[in-house]
Every structure is written in C-alpha cells, then in structure tokens.
Motif scaffolding. Structure first.
Motif, PDB file in Angstrom:
ATOM      1  N   LYS A  28       6.800  -0.294   4.161  1.00  0.00           N
ATOM      2  CA  LYS A  28       6.194  -1.577   4.527  1.00  0.00           C
ATOM      3  C   LYS A  28       6.197  -2.552   3.342  1.00  0.00           C
ATOM      4  O   LYS A  28       6.490  -3.740   3.495  1.00  0.00           O
ATOM      5  N   GLU A  29       5.885  -2.038   2.134  1.00  0.00           N
ATOM      6  CA  GLU A  29       5.863  -2.890   0.946  1.00  0.00           C
ATOM      7  C   GLU A  29       7.262  -3.367   0.571  1.00  0.00           C
ATOM      8  O   GLU A  29       7.442  -4.509   0.137  1.00  0.00           O
ATOM      9  N   LEU A  30       8.254  -2.507   0.734  1.00  0.00           N
ATOM     10  CA  LEU A  30       9.622  -2.912   0.419  1.00  0.00           C
ATOM     11  C   LEU A  30      10.126  -3.979   1.389  1.00  0.00           C
ATOM     12  O   LEU A  30      10.923  -4.854   1.012  1.00  0.00           O
ATOM     13  N   ARG A  31       9.668  -3.912   2.641  1.00  0.00           N
ATOM     14  CA  ARG A  31      10.033  -4.949   3.620  1.00  0.00           C
ATOM     15  C   ARG A  31       9.590  -6.330   3.143  1.00  0.00           C
ATOM     16  O   ARG A  31      10.294  -7.326   3.341  1.00  0.00           O
ATOM     17  N   LYS A  32       8.423  -6.377   2.497  1.00  0.00           N
ATOM     18  CA  LYS A  32       7.906  -7.654   2.000  1.00  0.00           C
ATOM     19  C   LYS A  32       8.784  -8.210   0.888  1.00  0.00           C
ATOM     20  O   LYS A  32       8.733  -9.400   0.585  1.00  0.00           O
ATOM     21  N   ARG A  33       9.588  -7.339   0.263  1.00  0.00           N
ATOM     22  CA  ARG A  33      10.433  -7.742  -0.869  1.00  0.00           C
ATOM     23  C   ARG A  33      11.897  -7.858  -0.468  1.00  0.00           C
ATOM     24  O   ARG A  33      12.774  -7.787  -1.321  1.00  0.00           O
ATOM     25  N   MET A 455     -13.027  -0.708 -10.586  1.00  0.00           N
ATOM     26  CA  MET A 455     -12.704  -1.499  -9.400  1.00  0.00           C
ATOM     27  C   MET A 455     -11.570  -2.486  -9.651  1.00  0.00           C
ATOM     28  O   MET A 455     -10.824  -2.831  -8.724  1.00  0.00           O
ATOM     29  N   HIS A 456     -11.423  -2.949 -10.894  1.00  0.00           N
ATOM     30  CA  HIS A 456     -10.396  -3.932 -11.211  1.00  0.00           C
ATOM     31  C   HIS A 456      -9.051  -3.293 -11.592  1.00  0.00           C
ATOM     32  O   HIS A 456      -8.109  -4.006 -11.948  1.00  0.00           O
ATOM     33  N   SER A 457      -8.969  -1.991 -11.543  1.00  0.00           N
ATOM     34  CA  SER A 457      -7.699  -1.317 -11.849  1.00  0.00           C
ATOM     35  C   SER A 457      -6.644  -1.694 -10.820  1.00  0.00           C
ATOM     36  O   SER A 457      -6.919  -1.751  -9.625  1.00  0.00           O
ATOM     37  N   ASP A 458      -5.429  -1.934 -11.284  1.00  0.00           N
ATOM     38  CA  ASP A 458      -4.332  -2.293 -10.392  1.00  0.00           C
ATOM     39  C   ASP A 458      -3.584  -1.028  -9.980  1.00  0.00           C
ATOM     40  O   ASP A 458      -2.753  -0.512 -10.729  1.00  0.00           O
ATOM     41  N   ASN A 459      -3.879  -0.533  -8.801  1.00  0.00           N
ATOM     42  CA  ASN A 459      -3.194   0.639  -8.259  1.00  0.00           C
ATOM     43  C   ASN A 459      -2.469   0.294  -6.961  1.00  0.00           C
ATOM     44  O   ASN A 459      -2.258   1.155  -6.115  1.00  0.00           O
ATOM     45  N   SER A 460      -2.083  -0.965  -6.824  1.00  0.00           N
ATOM     46  CA  SER A 460      -1.399  -1.400  -5.610  1.00  0.00           C
ATOM     47  C   SER A 460       0.049  -0.904  -5.625  1.00  0.00           C
ATOM     48  O   SER A 460       0.536  -0.329  -6.606  1.00  0.00           O
ATOM     49  N   TRP A 461       0.766  -1.177  -4.537  1.00  0.00           N
ATOM     50  CA  TRP A 461       2.164  -0.799  -4.421  1.00  0.00           C
ATOM     51  C   TRP A 461       3.106  -1.857  -4.998  1.00  0.00           C
ATOM     52  O   TRP A 461       4.329  -1.706  -4.919  1.00  0.00           O
ATOM     53  N   ASP A 462       2.577  -2.919  -5.595  1.00  0.00           N
ATOM     54  CA  ASP A 462       3.434  -4.002  -6.081  1.00  0.00           C
ATOM     55  C   ASP A 462       4.438  -3.514  -7.118  1.00  0.00           C
ATOM     56  O   ASP A 462       5.650  -3.696  -6.970  1.00  0.00           O
ATOM     57  N   LYS A 463       3.954  -2.894  -8.181  1.00  0.00           N
ATOM     58  CA  LYS A 463       4.847  -2.436  -9.255  1.00  0.00           C
ATOM     59  C   LYS A 463       5.755  -1.293  -8.801  1.00  0.00           C
ATOM     60  O   LYS A 463       6.958  -1.312  -9.090  1.00  0.00           O
ATOM     61  N   PRO A 464       5.223  -0.267  -8.104  1.00  0.00           N
ATOM     62  CA  PRO A 464       6.126   0.794  -7.633  1.00  0.00           C
ATOM     63  C   PRO A 464       7.220   0.281  -6.697  1.00  0.00           C
ATOM     64  O   PRO A 464       8.373   0.712  -6.796  1.00  0.00           O
ATOM     65  N   ALA A 465       6.871  -0.631  -5.785  1.00  0.00           N
ATOM     66  CA  ALA A 465       7.875  -1.156  -4.854  1.00  0.00           C
ATOM     67  C   ALA A 465       8.965  -1.915  -5.608  1.00  0.00           C
ATOM     68  O   ALA A 465      10.158  -1.799  -5.286  1.00  0.00           O
ATOM     69  N   GLU A 466       8.571  -2.692  -6.619  1.00  0.00           N
ATOM     70  CA  GLU A 466       9.566  -3.392  -7.441  1.00  0.00           C
ATOM     71  C   GLU A 466      10.470  -2.398  -8.163  1.00  0.00           C
ATOM     72  O   GLU A 466      11.688  -2.600  -8.263  1.00  0.00           O
ATOM     73  N   ALA A 467       9.869  -1.313  -8.678  1.00  0.00           N
ATOM     74  CA  ALA A 467      10.658  -0.304  -9.398  1.00  0.00           C
ATOM     75  C   ALA A 467      11.674   0.363  -8.470  1.00  0.00           C
ATOM     76  O   ALA A 467      12.828   0.590  -8.860  1.00  0.00           O
TER      77      ALA A 467
END
Length: 666
Positions: A28-33, A455-467
C-alpha cells in the motif's frame, strides 16, 4: 514498475505474526510512491467471510508437481487500491491452521509454482517478484530453472526477504524429485541443500537477485554462528547481494488518536491526562486494584524462549517486590504459560495473565501500560516496541536486531533516547533496567520527557518504502545496462569477425613466445564465478578451477613443443656454421634462409649448459695430481695453455713423472 509480493499470510485477511503486518502495509505504501503493486497469498479456510464474499475468480487451471497434476484457482480482491490474489486449492489450504502439517513442503511447493503459472492469465506481469520467508523460497527456483524458458518470464527479477532465519523449511532429500519435481543436480550442487537436507530458505537466497532482511543490525548478526541458525556461512557468501531494510509500522492501524478499541483516544497533546484513564479502565477489566499511580508493566508476546521468557521467569518474583502491576497477554510453550499462571496465583493483586491472543485486548494494554517488556534473545525487527512507543508506553528492550535499530537508551540528564535498553542476555540486567524505569516514573518531568520522546519516534513506512523502491529501481537499471552491454558486445563481435580471422591466420605462423600473458588475458575475459548465484555453486567453482588447471597444462605443453622446435633449428644452424668457408662463399645470398627465432626457454637452456661445462673444467683444473705408486722418479713440468669459458688463455703447469729404472743384480 510492477512488483508482485508473494507471502504465506497478510493482514487483514489472515495473520499469525509480523509477516502479515508487513504484507498488509508495504504494498500500500509503495503504491503511494508510484510503484504498481499486487499481492498473492494462499486462500485459507480461515479468511473471513466478509473478504471471501468479495472475491471473484479470474483464472482456473492445473499445476504439475512432479507426477501430480493439481487444480489451481485464482480469486481476486482489491483492497486500498492493491489487487490481492488468492491461490485456491482446498486439498492444500482448507485446513484449520496455516502451518505445522506433515505435507507443508508439498503445500508451499504447489503455492510457489502456482504463483508463476497464474501470471500470464491475471493481467498483471510483474517486473519484480518479491518473495518472503521459506514458504516462498521455491519461487526463485522454479522461475530460473523452469519458467524462464518461456520468453514471458525472461526479464523478471526476484527479491527475497528473510523475516526470521530460524524458520527455514527443512526436509529430507527424498522430496526433491518425488514432491518438488526438481532435478537432484540442484541438491548435489548445494543450491537447495544445507547440512544434508533440502532447505527452502537457502534456495530462496540462492536464486534471488537480491536478499534483504528486516533490519540493518539483524543483517550483520546472522553472519555469525550464534544468530546464523546453521546458515551463517552461506549468509556471508551472499553478503554482496544482501542488505537490511528496517520494517515500518502501519500508523493508520496503530494510532491512539483514532483507535476504535480503546475507551479514551489520545495524542501527544493530552497523553498525560487521558492515558491514565485507559489504565484505570484496563485495571478494572482485568480485576486489578484501580490506581493510576501504580506503574503497570506489560508483556504482549508469544511465550517462547526466543522472546526472553527465560530471563523473565528467573526474576519475576523479585520484580513483584516492587510497587508495580504486571499484565501478560499471549500464548506459547506450556512451561512458560504455567510459570506465569503460578505467578498470578501468588500475586493476585499485582499480576494478570491472559493465555490468549486478542487484538482488542492487546490495543487496550498498549494504551494503558507504562512500561513494555521485550527482552528478546534475538529479534529480526520487532513490531511491538514500535506500537508501544506510538501509544506512549516506554519499551524495555535488549540491544539486539531491530530492537537496537529502533530503541535508543534514555539519558536522564541529557533528555535523549526513546526507551530503556540493556546489552547482555542476562536476567538481572533486565531487572535493573525495569527498576530504572520505575525510578523515572516517580520523577514527573523526567517521565514526561521520556514518554514524549517515544511518541515522537518516526517508525512509519516512509523510509522503508523509499529504500525498497530504490532497490527495485537499481535492480532494473542494472538489468537494462547488462542487456545493452550484451547487445553492444554482440554487434562489435560480428563486425570484427572478418578481421579476427585474418589476424588469426597470420598469428598461426608465429612461435608461442610467452603463453603466460595470453593465458592471463583469457582468464580476465572469463566471468567471475559467484557461489552465491544459481549455477555458480561450490561444485561449479571447483570444476572451473579444474578447467583452468587443465588449460594451463595444455599451454605448458605447447610451450615445450615450441622450445623443442627452436632447439632443433639452433642445432641445424650450428651444423651449417661448421661447413668450409669456400662452400659458404659459393652459396648465393638469395638462397640463404633466415634462422628460426630462438625462444627464451632455448636461450636459457644453452646458457645453463655452458655454465655447467665451465664449472666442470674449473673443478678439474683445481684438482691436485695423484701420487704415483710406481716408485720415485724425476718430475717433468710442462706448461699447457687452456681456454676458459670467457675465451681467455690461462697457463697451467702440468707435472709428469719418469719411471725410475729397475735395479739389477751385479
């Protein structure tokens, strides 16, 4: 760019572990990219009726598996814009569970082959097939050993991801031909074999164009025997085509501000007023004393040794001496279930143990607890620590695998870090880290800083999906560049064929002067062998080395024959030089033939022979004259001229003795 994800489970359709969460989020995240993705999993009986009713059949056919010919159906559902395909075969997949059956090898071999067989019929031709864990390890094998004979599959690439190296799909060698329908050659050359058994996970690594793991630290750890699970040597061999890409978390599914399971939603602006309300609601539901001032420690996990249950059961009674409540949710090994239930019986006002898995209860525990335990012996990535941080629950983790990559130890006086960590697999290091967390809980300002950092840690799929997108693009660019280079080499080779033939004819008359340079050129032109690639197994490398040895021996033979020819030519020349001068003068100059070129080896041999003769002469000259046994006589000295190897005359004295006259009787 089109990418097909192949897995044995995926959320929200069917789930037993973290693999399903990844498969539910990454496509789903890769579709956004801009990556056109699709997903395929088996059609299990456990998939919910709501999804089964939405399925439409897009293809039916059969799959050959050794001597078997099995039915295959392909159903389709579109979820969040991602087409999801389901391989249907009730004999293999209409069962109560997903794994653990006697014929799992046959079930997932069928699934792997069916995935490839369906591609021409579903309207989705992938550029890259992304397979996951041992269940899909044979996709690459069937693709490169069988299906690539069809031009439809020629340019497809395969990425293989290891989510947990411990589970490898290990079976006896007897299944190779009878079940998998593969040649025993692949077993004997090591492509699908490890430690005398068929290994699905090794097969996936061997035939993949690239291998990934789910965290950077885990990719390094599995190179060593402690974490390598018997495959560390092969992991090291594949290190040139392997990297770690940290998993992310689906922030839509795990968001305390919108979570439908928790009674009091919250975010980072009101966490310290509303999170205690969730704690009180949880305490009431579990039958514990309702008091927001009591710190609550939680564990949501499979109750197995790999998750650090040995450490926990060793120090749990000591932990209960603190002012604390302890909540456990999960199932696993009976010994750990029993130990925790006995702990709850000893401390009924402090401990609640729920031997079950409930998605709703898990969300409530994430929202209500203060500390979250993950003392794993190994952890490829881990998702629970990310969820806990998103919900403002401070993780207590061991510095290993993905836990080390996602949780930084909190420094009280600096204010950095988003959790509490300990380095060694030691029970009391776990206990002391928990106690440190309890001490921070008592200091309001320190605790608030730690919770907000989490709570402010960035553990989203943004960086992995880009990689992953970058990895896919790199693979396709490399493939295109290789195809262009191959085509250019073909054109150049055709253009130079005529010139090469003429040059070869001219070179055929020359004597081989130095074969080493030519051999080196040939070897440099040969492609480098990589035992980590299909067809480049250790046996293949050994055969290649043997071929080089044989080639070198042949070249030595050619050089020796050339040397003999040159030596004969030199001898003939010397004999010709001994003829009378008149004869030489009478010969017409036009008929004189040029002497053959003397090779380096011939010159070296003649120099060595000359040196040897000189040494013999010098030794003879220095040797003292033997004494005569015939009696005394008069010595006569004669000067004799001798020639040295350098051509200089040297005078030596030669002594001869006259025999003495015999005595006669008068």
């Amino acid at each position: 760019m089109k990418v097909l994800f192949v897995a044995s489970e995926a959320a929200p359709f069917i789930k037993t572990g973290g693999l399903a969460d990844v498969m539910g989020a990454l496509p789903k995240e890769l579709r956004k990219r801009g990556v056109e993705t699709a997903l395929v999993i088996p059609k299990y009986a456990g998939i919910g009726d709501a999804y089964q009713k939405q399925m439409e059949t897009v293809y039916t056919g059969t799959v050959d598996l050794s001597w078997r010919n099995q039915y295959m159906g392909v159903d389709k559902v579109v979820l969040d814009g991602v087409p999801v395909f389901f391989i249907d075969n009730e004999y293999y997949f209409k069962r109560d569970g997903l794994y653990g059956y006697y014929d799992d090898a046959e079930r997932f071999a069928f699934f792997s082959k069916a995935v490839l067989a369906m591609l021409p019929h579903i309207g989705f031709k992938p550029d890259i097939i992304h397979t996951n864990d041992w269940h899909t390890g044979l996709v690459g094998v069937y693709l490169k050993e069988d299906f690539m004979k069809d031009p439809f599959y020629k340019d497809m690439k395969n990425v293989f991801t290891i989510h947990n190296l411990k589970y490898q799909g290990i079976y006896g060698r007897e299944i190779v031909e009878d079940v998998l329908g593969l040649s025993m050659r692949l077993y004997y050359n090591g492509n699908i074999e490890n430690a005398g058994c068929v290994n699905f996970l090794k097969a996936g690594m061997c035939y993949a164009d690239y291998v990934t793991t789910v965290s950077r630290t885990y990719a390094e750890e599995i190179r060593y025997p402690y974490f390598g699970e018997g495959l560390d040597d092969y992991v090291r061999l594949c290190s040139g085509k392997m990297k770690g890409i940290l998993n992310g978390m689906d922030e839509e599914a795990y968001n305390p501000a919108t979570d439908p399971y928790i009674p009091y939603p919250y975010d980072d602006t009101n966490v310290f007023s509303r999170k205690p309300l969730n704690k009180e609601a949880l305490q009431k539901e579990l039958g514990l004393p309702v008091n927001r001032q009591i710190p609550m420690v939680a564990l949501i996990s499979r109750l197995v040794e790999a998750k650090g249950l040995d450490l926990l059961t060793f120090i749990m009674d000591e932990m209960m001496q603190e002012y604390v409540q302890f909540v456990v949710v999960g199932t696993g090994d009976k010994q750990y279930e029993q130990a925790l239930q006995e702990l709850a019986a000893r401390y009924p006002d402090k401990v609640s143990v729920q031997i079950l898995f409930s998605e709703e209860l898990a969300h409530k525990v994430y929202a209500g607890a203060d500390l979250f335990l993950m003392p794993s012996r190994y952890e490829a990535c881990g998702l629970s620590q990310m969820i806990a941080m998103k919900y403002g629950t401070v993780p207590v983790v061991r510095e290993v695998g993905g836990l080390k990559d996602t949780v930084a130890n909190f420094e009280k006086y600096v204010g950095t870090g988003n959790g509490l960590t300990f380095p060694n697999y030691n029970a009391h290091e776990l206990l002391f880290t928990v106690k440190r967390g309890l001490s921070y809980f008592e200091e309001e300002s320190v605790w608030e800083k730690l919770v907000l950092n989490a709570m402010h840690s960035d553990n989203s799929w943004d960086k992995p999906a880009e990689a992953y997108r970058d990895l896919y693009e790199h693979l396709l660019e490399t493939a295109d560049a290789g195809a262009e280079a191959e085509g250019g080499a073909g054109v150049a080779g055709g253009a130079g064929a005529g010139a090469g033939a003429g040059a070869g004819e001219a070179a055929g008359n020359a004597v081989l002067d130095d074969g080493a340079a030519g051999a080196a050129t040939v070897r440099e032109a040969e492609p480098a062998l990589d035992p980590g690639k299909p067809g480049h197994s250790l046996d293949t490398v050994t055969e290649a080395v043997q071929q080089v040895i044989e080639k070198t021996a042949f070249e030595e033979t050619v050089r020796a024959e050339a040397a003999k020819e040159a030596e004969k030519a030199g001898t003939a020349k010397a004999e010709a030089g001994a003829e009378p001068a008149e004869t030489k003068a009478a010969e017409p100059a036009a008929e004189a033939k040029p002497a053959k070129k003397r090779t380096r080896r011939t010159a070296a041999k003649k120099a060595a022979a000359t040196k040897k003769d000189t040494a013999k002469k010098e030794t003879a000259a220095k040797k003292p004259a033997k004494k005569s046994t015939a009696g005394k006589g008069t010595a006569k000295k004669t000067k004799v001229a001798s020639m040295t190897a350098s051509g200089k005359a040297v005078k030596t004295t030669k002594t001869t003795r006259k025999p003495r006259a015999k005595k006669t009787d008068k």
